[in-house]
Design a protein around this motif. Structure first.
Motif, PDB file in Angstrom:
ATOM      1  N   ALA A   9     -10.242  -1.083   7.000  1.00 17.40           N
ATOM      2  CA  ALA A   9     -10.634   0.060   6.166  1.00 17.40           C
ATOM      3  C   ALA A   9     -10.972  -0.389   4.751  1.00 17.40           C
ATOM      4  O   ALA A   9     -11.972   0.061   4.171  1.00 17.40           O
ATOM      5  CB  ALA A   9      -9.517   1.110   6.155  1.00 17.40           C
ATOM      6  N   LEU A  10     -10.154  -1.258   4.190  1.00 15.20           N
ATOM      7  CA  LEU A  10     -10.443  -1.775   2.848  1.00 15.20           C
ATOM      8  C   LEU A  10     -11.743  -2.573   2.837  1.00 15.20           C
ATOM      9  O   LEU A  10     -12.561  -2.434   1.926  1.00 15.20           O
ATOM     10  CB  LEU A  10      -9.287  -2.643   2.350  1.00 15.20           C
ATOM     11  N   SER A  11     -11.951  -3.380   3.860  1.00 15.18           N
ATOM     12  CA  SER A  11     -13.183  -4.181   3.944  1.00 15.18           C
ATOM     13  C   SER A  11     -14.417  -3.306   4.080  1.00 15.18           C
ATOM     14  O   SER A  11     -15.492  -3.652   3.583  1.00 15.18           O
ATOM     15  CB  SER A  11     -13.110  -5.144   5.124  1.00 15.18           C
ATOM     16  N   ALA A  12     -14.270  -2.172   4.754  1.00 13.91           N
ATOM     17  CA  ALA A  12     -15.392  -1.253   4.947  1.00 13.91           C
ATOM     18  C   ALA A  12     -15.649  -0.388   3.715  1.00 13.91           C
ATOM     19  O   ALA A  12     -16.622   0.361   3.678  1.00 13.91           O
ATOM     20  CB  ALA A  12     -15.135  -0.362   6.160  1.00 13.91           C
ATOM     21  N   GLY A  13     -14.777  -0.474   2.734  1.00 12.67           N
ATOM     22  CA  GLY A  13     -14.969   0.303   1.511  1.00 12.67           C
ATOM     23  C   GLY A  13     -14.534   1.751   1.622  1.00 12.67           C
ATOM     24  O   GLY A  13     -14.938   2.576   0.796  1.00 12.67           O
ATOM     25  N   LEU A  14     -13.713   2.070   2.624  1.00  8.39           N
ATOM     26  CA  LEU A  14     -13.221   3.447   2.734  1.00  8.39           C
ATOM     27  C   LEU A  14     -12.318   3.769   1.557  1.00  8.39           C
ATOM     28  O   LEU A  14     -11.536   2.930   1.110  1.00  8.39           O
ATOM     29  CB  LEU A  14     -12.434   3.652   4.029  1.00  8.39           C
ATOM     30  N   ALA A  15     -12.417   4.993   1.059  1.00  9.64           N
ATOM     31  CA  ALA A  15     -11.558   5.445  -0.025  1.00  9.64           C
ATOM     32  C   ALA A  15     -10.256   5.955   0.581  1.00  9.64           C
ATOM     33  O   ALA A  15     -10.197   7.067   1.107  1.00  9.64           O
ATOM     34  CB  ALA A  15     -12.257   6.542  -0.818  1.00  9.64           C
ATOM     35  N   LEU A  16      -9.232   5.131   0.537  1.00 12.89           N
ATOM     36  CA  LEU A  16      -7.943   5.525   1.092  1.00 12.89           C
ATOM     37  C   LEU A  16      -7.237   6.493   0.154  1.00 12.89           C
ATOM     38  O   LEU A  16      -7.270   6.324  -1.064  1.00 12.89           O
ATOM     39  CB  LEU A  16      -7.071   4.291   1.325  1.00 12.89           C
ATOM     40  N   ASP A  17      -6.590   7.496   0.731  1.00  3.17           N
ATOM     41  CA  ASP A  17      -5.847   8.480  -0.059  1.00  3.17           C
ATOM     42  C   ASP A  17      -4.449   7.965  -0.397  1.00  3.17           C
ATOM     43  O   ASP A  17      -3.949   8.189  -1.500  1.00  3.17           O
ATOM     44  CB  ASP A  17      -5.723   9.800   0.702  1.00  3.17           C
ATOM     45  N   TRP A  18      -3.820   7.314   0.568  1.00  7.29           N
ATOM     46  CA  TRP A  18      -2.472   6.783   0.383  1.00  7.29           C
ATOM     47  C   TRP A  18      -2.148   5.807   1.510  1.00  7.29           C
ATOM     48  O   TRP A  18      -2.818   5.789   2.529  1.00  7.29           O
ATOM     49  CB  TRP A  18      -1.422   7.891   0.332  1.00  7.29           C
ATOM     50  N   ILE A  19      -1.101   5.004   1.270  1.00  6.29           N
ATOM     51  CA  ILE A  19      -0.583   4.059   2.260  1.00  6.29           C
ATOM     52  C   ILE A  19       0.932   4.230   2.280  1.00  6.29           C
ATOM     53  O   ILE A  19       1.569   4.271   1.224  1.00  6.29           O
ATOM     54  CB  ILE A  19      -0.917   2.605   1.897  1.00  6.29           C
ATOM     55  N   ALA A  20       1.503   4.362   3.467  1.00  5.05           N
ATOM     56  CA  ALA A  20       2.956   4.435   3.617  1.00  5.05           C
ATOM     57  C   ALA A  20       3.390   3.307   4.539  1.00  5.05           C
ATOM     58  O   ALA A  20       2.735   3.032   5.535  1.00  5.05           O
ATOM     59  CB  ALA A  20       3.363   5.788   4.199  1.00  5.05           C
ATOM     60  N   PRO A  29      -0.495  -9.207   6.488  1.00  5.72           N
ATOM     61  CA  PRO A  29      -1.090 -10.546   6.557  1.00  5.72           C
ATOM     62  C   PRO A  29      -1.338 -11.110   5.158  1.00  5.72           C
ATOM     63  O   PRO A  29      -1.458 -10.361   4.188  1.00  5.72           O
ATOM     64  CB  PRO A  29      -2.415 -10.309   7.290  1.00  5.72           C
ATOM     65  N   ALA A  30      -1.411 -12.407   5.076  1.00  9.19           N
ATOM     66  CA  ALA A  30      -1.633 -13.085   3.797  1.00  9.19           C
ATOM     67  C   ALA A  30      -2.835 -12.502   3.064  1.00  9.19           C
ATOM     68  O   ALA A  30      -3.888 -12.304   3.645  1.00  9.19           O
ATOM     69  CB  ALA A  30      -1.833 -14.576   4.035  1.00  9.19           C
ATOM     70  N   GLY A  31      -2.660 -12.222   1.792  1.00 10.13           N
ATOM     71  CA  GLY A  31      -3.751 -11.714   0.968  1.00 10.13           C
ATOM     72  C   GLY A  31      -3.911 -10.208   0.977  1.00 10.13           C
ATOM     73  O   GLY A  31      -4.523  -9.647   0.071  1.00 10.13           O
ATOM     74  N   LEU A  32      -3.377  -9.533   1.991  1.00  8.28           N
ATOM     75  CA  LEU A  32      -3.586  -8.084   2.072  1.00  8.28           C
ATOM     76  C   LEU A  32      -2.801  -7.342   0.997  1.00  8.28           C
ATOM     77  O   LEU A  32      -3.295  -6.355   0.445  1.00  8.28           O
ATOM     78  CB  LEU A  32      -3.233  -7.557   3.462  1.00  8.28           C
ATOM     79  N   SER A  33      -1.614  -7.797   0.665  1.00  7.32           N
ATOM     80  CA  SER A  33      -0.830  -7.138  -0.385  1.00  7.32           C
ATOM     81  C   SER A  33      -1.600  -7.111  -1.701  1.00  7.32           C
ATOM     82  O   SER A  33      -1.636  -6.096  -2.391  1.00  7.32           O
ATOM     83  CB  SER A  33       0.515  -7.839  -0.584  1.00  7.32           C
ATOM     84  N   SER A  39      -6.696  -2.343  -5.067  1.00  2.00           N
ATOM     85  CA  SER A  39      -7.428  -1.119  -4.727  1.00  2.00           C
ATOM     86  C   SER A  39      -6.949   0.088  -5.516  1.00  2.00           C
ATOM     87  O   SER A  39      -7.683   1.067  -5.665  1.00  2.00           O
ATOM     88  CB  SER A  39      -7.313  -0.830  -3.225  1.00  2.00           C
ATOM     89  N   GLY A  40      -5.705   0.046  -5.994  1.00  2.98           N
ATOM     90  CA  GLY A  40      -5.173   1.176  -6.744  1.00  2.98           C
ATOM     91  C   GLY A  40      -4.736   2.349  -5.879  1.00  2.98           C
ATOM     92  O   GLY A  40      -4.391   3.401  -6.394  1.00  2.98           O
ATOM     93  N   VAL A  41      -4.742   2.183  -4.567  1.00  4.72           N
ATOM     94  CA  VAL A  41      -4.325   3.249  -3.653  1.00  4.72           C
ATOM     95  C   VAL A  41      -2.821   3.470  -3.797  1.00  4.72           C
ATOM     96  O   VAL A  41      -2.055   2.500  -3.802  1.00  4.72           O
ATOM     97  CB  VAL A  41      -4.664   2.877  -2.191  1.00  4.72           C
ATOM     98  N   PRO A  42      -2.378   4.725  -3.937  1.00  2.54           N
ATOM     99  CA  PRO A  42      -0.933   4.969  -4.006  1.00  2.54           C
ATOM    100  C   PRO A  42      -0.236   4.491  -2.737  1.00  2.54           C
ATOM    101  O   PRO A  42      -0.718   4.732  -1.632  1.00  2.54           O
ATOM    102  CB  PRO A  42      -0.833   6.493  -4.127  1.00  2.54           C
ATOM    103  N   THR A  43       0.864   3.777  -2.914  1.00  4.05           N
ATOM    104  CA  THR A  43       1.626   3.281  -1.771  1.00  4.05           C
ATOM    105  C   THR A  43       3.039   3.844  -1.843  1.00  4.05           C
ATOM    106  O   THR A  43       3.604   4.022  -2.927  1.00  4.05           O
ATOM    107  CB  THR A  43       1.675   1.749  -1.738  1.00  4.05           C
TER     108      THR A  43
END
Length: 85
Positions: A9-20, A29-33, A39-43
């Motif tokens: 989703a991040l690679s596709a440029g989707l605008a995520l609302d939140w991550i839980a 995975p390495a690098g994803l954090s 991205s600034g997405v609320p987690t």
């Protein structure tokens, strides 16, 4: 639901609302954090029962995110003609 889908989703440029996510499950995975932070997405860190309630799957993988579905113009699916359907 799942770190690999979140990365896609991040690679596709989707605008995520939140991550839980649950910190007691498999780490991203390495690098994803770093990508998530950039991205600034609320987690949100949540418990197992909360994640299970949020996830659309029977056995949650430890992370779930939400994004608005991108608008797709049906006419764009058949351009240029002739399109393979």
């Amino acid at each position: 639901d799942g770190w690999h889908l979140l990365a896609d989703a991040l690679s596709a440029g989707l605008a995520l609302d939140w991550i839980a996510w649950r910190p007691d499950t498999v780490a991203p995975p390495a690098g994803l954090s770093a990508r998530i932070q950039a991205s600034g997405v609320p987690t949100y860190v949540v418990t197992a029962s909360v994640l299970d309630a949020m996830s659309p799957v029977r056995s949650a993988s430890g992370v779930v995110a939400a994004a608005a579905r991108p608008h797709a113009d049906v006419r764009a699916l058949v351009v240029p003609a002739p399109a393979l359907v």
